[in-house]
Scaffold this motif. Structure first.
Motif, PDB file in Angstrom:
ATOM      1  N   LEU A  13       2.676 -10.068  -9.683  1.00 37.85           N
ATOM      2  CA  LEU A  13       1.229 -10.530  -9.992  1.00 37.85           C
ATOM      3  C   LEU A  13       1.140 -11.771 -10.779  1.00 37.85           C
ATOM      4  O   LEU A  13       0.141 -12.491 -10.646  1.00 37.85           O
ATOM      5  CB  LEU A  13       0.666  -9.377 -10.578  1.00 37.85           C
ATOM      6  N   THR A  16       1.879 -15.007  -8.702  1.00 41.17           N
ATOM      7  CA  THR A  16       1.137 -15.180  -7.438  1.00 41.17           C
ATOM      8  C   THR A  16       0.093 -16.245  -7.400  1.00 41.17           C
ATOM      9  O   THR A  16      -0.371 -16.860  -8.497  1.00 41.17           O
ATOM     10  CB  THR A  16       0.235 -14.029  -6.956  1.00 41.17           C
ATOM     11  N   TRP A  19      -4.800 -17.986  -4.496  1.00 46.04           N
ATOM     12  CA  TRP A  19      -5.393 -17.436  -3.648  1.00 46.04           C
ATOM     13  C   TRP A  19      -5.258 -16.081  -3.421  1.00 46.04           C
ATOM     14  O   TRP A  19      -5.804 -15.409  -2.558  1.00 46.04           O
ATOM     15  CB  TRP A  19      -5.034 -18.345  -2.120  1.00 46.04           C
ATOM     16  N   SER A  20      -4.766 -15.395  -4.308  1.00 48.15           N
ATOM     17  CA  SER A  20      -4.226 -13.987  -4.324  1.00 48.15           C
ATOM     18  C   SER A  20      -5.442 -13.139  -4.909  1.00 48.15           C
ATOM     19  O   SER A  20      -6.472 -13.795  -5.001  1.00 48.15           O
ATOM     20  CB  SER A  20      -2.936 -13.757  -4.923  1.00 48.15           C
ATOM     21  N   GLN A  21      -4.933 -11.941  -5.216  1.00 46.85           N
ATOM     22  CA  GLN A  21      -6.102 -11.178  -6.023  1.00 46.85           C
ATOM     23  C   GLN A  21      -6.660 -11.354  -7.455  1.00 46.85           C
ATOM     24  O   GLN A  21      -6.038 -12.173  -7.987  1.00 46.85           O
ATOM     25  CB  GLN A  21      -5.593  -9.740  -6.147  1.00 46.85           C
ATOM     26  N   GLN A  26      -6.135  -7.131 -10.290  1.00 46.75           N
ATOM     27  CA  GLN A  26      -4.668  -7.227 -10.676  1.00 46.75           C
ATOM     28  C   GLN A  26      -4.673  -6.415 -11.747  1.00 46.75           C
ATOM     29  O   GLN A  26      -3.677  -5.324 -11.730  1.00 46.75           O
ATOM     30  CB  GLN A  26      -4.113  -8.571 -10.798  1.00 46.75           C
ATOM     31  N   ASN A  84       2.036  -3.185   2.386  1.00 45.43           N
ATOM     32  CA  ASN A  84       3.021  -4.446   2.129  1.00 45.43           C
ATOM     33  C   ASN A  84       4.222  -4.221   1.569  1.00 45.43           C
ATOM     34  O   ASN A  84       5.256  -4.991   1.260  1.00 45.43           O
ATOM     35  CB  ASN A  84       2.364  -5.386   1.063  1.00 45.43           C
ATOM     36  N   ASN A 122      -5.420  -3.782  -0.560  1.00 43.86           N
ATOM     37  CA  ASN A 122      -5.543  -4.759  -1.449  1.00 43.86           C
ATOM     38  C   ASN A 122      -7.113  -4.935  -1.602  1.00 43.86           C
ATOM     39  O   ASN A 122      -7.982  -4.423  -0.834  1.00 43.86           O
ATOM     40  CB  ASN A 122      -4.850  -6.127  -1.677  1.00 43.86           C
ATOM     41  N   GLU A 123      -7.345  -6.323  -2.233  1.00 43.49           N
ATOM     42  CA  GLU A 123      -8.721  -6.348  -2.666  1.00 43.49           C
ATOM     43  C   GLU A 123      -9.788  -6.569  -1.764  1.00 43.49           C
ATOM     44  O   GLU A 123     -10.803  -5.963  -1.816  1.00 43.49           O
ATOM     45  CB  GLU A 123      -8.689  -7.531  -3.838  1.00 43.49           C
TER      46      GLU A 123
END
Length: 150
Positions: A13, A16, A19-21, A26, A84, A122-123
Motif C-alpha cells: 500500500l 503503490t 492511480w491506486s486506492q 487504504q 487479487n 477493492n475501492e
C-alpha cells in the motif's frame, strides 16, 4: 504468518502508484484487516447470522442489508482478503463457491428465473469487507450492473 501478511499488505500500500486506492480507503482497509473479518467472526460463531448453508470449506448466510428479495453471501472459510490474493491452491475452493451458489439458487427458487453472482474487489467496486465473498442476488428483475453511457 498473519503479521507477515499485514506487513506485506502495508508495504504494498505504501509503494503503490498514484492511480491506486485512495489514502483513506487504504487506511480503512488496513484497519479492517488488522481487526479481522466480520465473516471470520460469523464462521467462528462469535457473531450471529442466519446461516443457510455450511460445510467444511464454505458458509452462506443472509446479509444484514438486503439488496434483492433473495440475497445471500457465500463465503469461503479460508480468509482471503480480495480476489487479487487468490492462488493456484484456491482453484477448487473457488469452483466450490459457484457450485454452492447454484445449489442455493435452486433451493431459493430463482435458478430458472435468473440470478446474479457478484464479487466486489477493492475501492472502485465498493468492497467493504476484506474477506472474499460472493453475493447471490435474485427474486426480481435486476437492473444493469453499472449505469450505461448513452
Amino acid at each position: 504468518m498473519k503479521q507477515l501478511l499485514i506487513f506485506s499488505t502495508l508495504l504494498l500500500l505504501v509503494i503503490t502508484p498514484a492511480w491506486s486506492q485512495s489514502t483513506e480507503y487504504q487506511k480503512n482497509k488496513i484497519d479492517k484487516i488488522e481487526k479481522g473479518s466480520v465473516f471470520t467472526k460469523i464462521i467462528n460463531g462469535d457473531l450471529p447470522a442466519t446461516i443457510v448453508y455450511e460445510d467444511e470449506d464454505i458458509i452462506a448466510f443472509v446479509p444484514l442489508r438486503l439488496q434483492a428479495p433473495v440475497h445471500l453471501l457465500i463465503v469461503p472459510k479460508k480468509e482471503i482478503h480480495t480476489i487479487n490474493e487468490v492462488s493456484e491452491e484456491d482453484t477448487l475452493l473457488l469452483g466450490k463457491l459457484f457450485l454452492v451458489a447454484k445449489k442455493l439458487a435452486k433451493e431459493q427458487g430463482i435458478s430458472e428465473t435468473g440470478y446474479r453472482l457478484t464479487m466486489n474487489i477493492n475501492e472502485d467496486a465498493g468492497q467493504s469487507v476484506f474477506h472474499l465473498h460472493m453475493h447471490l442476488l435474485g427474486g426480481k428483475t435486476l437492473g444493469p450492473m453499472v449505469i450505461q453511457a448513452k
